[in-house]
Design a protein around this motif. Structure first.
Motif, PDB file in Angstrom:
ATOM      1  N   ALA A 188       0.966  -1.225  -0.086  1.00 32.29           N
ATOM      2  CA  ALA A 188       0.010   0.069  -0.016  1.00 32.29           C
ATOM      3  C   ALA A 188       0.756   1.086  -0.096  1.00 32.29           C
ATOM      4  O   ALA A 188       0.244   2.475   0.115  1.00 32.29           O
ATOM      5  N   GLN A 189       2.260   1.124  -0.003  1.00 36.13           N
ATOM      6  CA  GLN A 189       3.238   2.187   0.113  1.00 36.13           C
ATOM      7  C   GLN A 189       4.024   2.526  -1.082  1.00 36.13           C
ATOM      8  O   GLN A 189       4.762   3.529  -1.096  1.00 36.13           O
ATOM      9  N   PHE A 190       3.882   1.556  -2.065  1.00 32.16           N
ATOM     10  CA  PHE A 190       4.803   1.799  -3.179  1.00 32.16           C
ATOM     11  C   PHE A 190       4.301   0.727  -4.453  1.00 32.16           C
ATOM     12  O   PHE A 190       3.647   0.019  -3.923  1.00 32.16           O
ATOM     13  N   ASP A 191       4.798   1.182  -5.430  1.00 28.38           N
ATOM     14  CA  ASP A 191       4.225   0.269  -6.741  1.00 28.38           C
ATOM     15  C   ASP A 191       5.335  -0.828  -6.679  1.00 28.38           C
ATOM     16  O   ASP A 191       6.293  -0.655  -6.856  1.00 28.38           O
ATOM     17  N   ALA A 192       4.494  -2.117  -6.706  1.00 27.52           N
ATOM     18  CA  ALA A 192       5.469  -3.243  -6.604  1.00 27.52           C
ATOM     19  C   ALA A 192       6.249  -3.690  -7.748  1.00 27.52           C
ATOM     20  O   ALA A 192       5.633  -3.428  -8.844  1.00 27.52           O
ATOM     21  N   TYR A 193       7.408  -4.373  -7.720  1.00 29.63           N
ATOM     22  CA  TYR A 193       7.841  -4.901  -9.028  1.00 29.63           C
ATOM     23  C   TYR A 193       8.655  -6.357  -8.540  1.00 29.63           C
ATOM     24  O   TYR A 193       9.290  -6.348  -7.383  1.00 29.63           O
ATOM     25  N   GLY A 214      -0.583  -8.054 -10.955  1.00 36.18           N
ATOM     26  CA  GLY A 214      -1.506  -8.362  -9.857  1.00 36.18           C
ATOM     27  C   GLY A 214      -2.806  -7.458  -9.692  1.00 36.18           C
ATOM     28  O   GLY A 214      -3.556  -7.545  -8.672  1.00 36.18           O
ATOM     29  N   GLY A 215      -2.825  -6.618 -10.382  1.00 34.26           N
ATOM     30  CA  GLY A 215      -3.915  -5.601 -10.209  1.00 34.26           C
ATOM     31  C   GLY A 215      -3.350  -4.432  -9.577  1.00 34.26           C
ATOM     32  O   GLY A 215      -2.832  -4.529  -8.372  1.00 34.26           O
ATOM     33  N   GLY A 216      -3.667  -3.073 -10.057  1.00 27.87           N
ATOM     34  CA  GLY A 216      -3.334  -1.887  -9.385  1.00 27.87           C
ATOM     35  C   GLY A 216      -1.872  -1.744  -9.232  1.00 27.87           C
ATOM     36  O   GLY A 216      -1.202  -1.941 -10.295  1.00 27.87           O
ATOM     37  N   THR A 217      -1.356  -1.608  -8.206  1.00 29.64           N
ATOM     38  CA  THR A 217       0.167  -1.415  -7.988  1.00 29.64           C
ATOM     39  C   THR A 217       0.787  -2.694  -7.480  1.00 29.64           C
ATOM     40  O   THR A 217       1.812  -2.772  -7.347  1.00 29.64           O
TER      41      THR A 217
END
Length: 253
Positions: A188-193, A214-217
């Protein structure tokens, strides 16, 4: 008349170029104040910015903080002498609301800091500061994880760092039965990679990588794997992002 008009256009262009290239200096330990107005240089997105140069020492860690009660701040920084040479960015963190803070370790020489408004046309006063700090020795820990397991983690300044300046944790995954394996990362705190690698150390070319499947970020990688040793990087899409996350590994039929 035409010559006079062309001369006026050329003069205006030079003035705009000069305004865009204007730089101020800031020293570690110093706080400077400024005020954005409609006359300040603009990015292509219409946001205002100013450039600052800081002289750095090799191996030294630096923290740059930008604060404002008038607008949402945005910071960019990078090694070099040009305001376009930025490699580390930050919008609001960590845990700073609309203020910005980024950290980097320098190889020495000048670094450029671009103090920016997040949105088009915002104006108002701001404070910019640079401080020195001792960087923690980057961890080399590899966290084991099994198929069917979830783990919580946190990206932070002491983690390993990718070439783009982003932090990542390394997870070792042993696959005993071949088939489709899915790795998912949520934050919820950054865009995951995510990037999946052969072997246990998260190095070499990736077998697969993903930003937002995964949807969204959230990121998700699904790969048909033979029995063997693998690893994946739990990473952020952008540089210098810190925050909590969850990773999980499941089988897909």
């Amino acid at each position: 008349m035409r010559a006079l008009l062309m001369s006026s256009i050329l003069t205006s262009s030079l003035l705009l170029a000069g305004a865009a290239a204007a730089q101020s200096t800031i020293r570690p330990g110093q706080t400077v104040t400024g005020n954005f107005s409609s006359k300040d240089a603009r990015m292509d997105d219409g946001s205002h910015y100013r450039c600052y140069v800081v002289q750095t020492q090799a191996g030294q860690a630096y923290t740059v903080t930008m604060q404002s009660e008038d607008f949402d701040t945005y910071l960019m920084a990078g090694a070099g002498a040009d305001c376009d040479e930025t490699s580390v960015t930050n919008d609001d963190g960590p845990d700073m609301g609309t203020d910005s803070q980024l950290r980097f370790v320098s190889n020495g020489g000048n670094w450029i800091i671009r103090a920016n408004t997040l949105s088009e046309g915002e104006t108002g006063s701001f404070r910019l500061s640079v401080s020195e700090g001792q960087r923690l020795r980057p961890t080399t820990q590899v966290v084991p994880i099994s198929v069917g397991e979830s783990r919580q983690g946190r990206l932070e300044f002491s983690d390993r760092q990718a070439d783009d300046g982003s932090f990542y944790d390394c997870y070792a995954l042993s696959v005993s039965r071949g088939g489709n394996v899915s790795v998912r990362m949520d934050s919820a705190q950054f865009d995951a990679y995510l990037s999946l690698h052969e072997g246990p150390q998260c190095d070499g070319d990736s077998l697969a990588s993903d930003d937002d499947s995964g949807g969204g970020t959230s990121a998700m990688v699904t790969q048909n794997l033979r029995p063997g040793s693998y690893s994946f990087r739990a990473n952020s899409l952008s540089s210098a992002q810190e925050g909590d996350y969850t990773v999980s590994v499941t089988t897909m039929r």
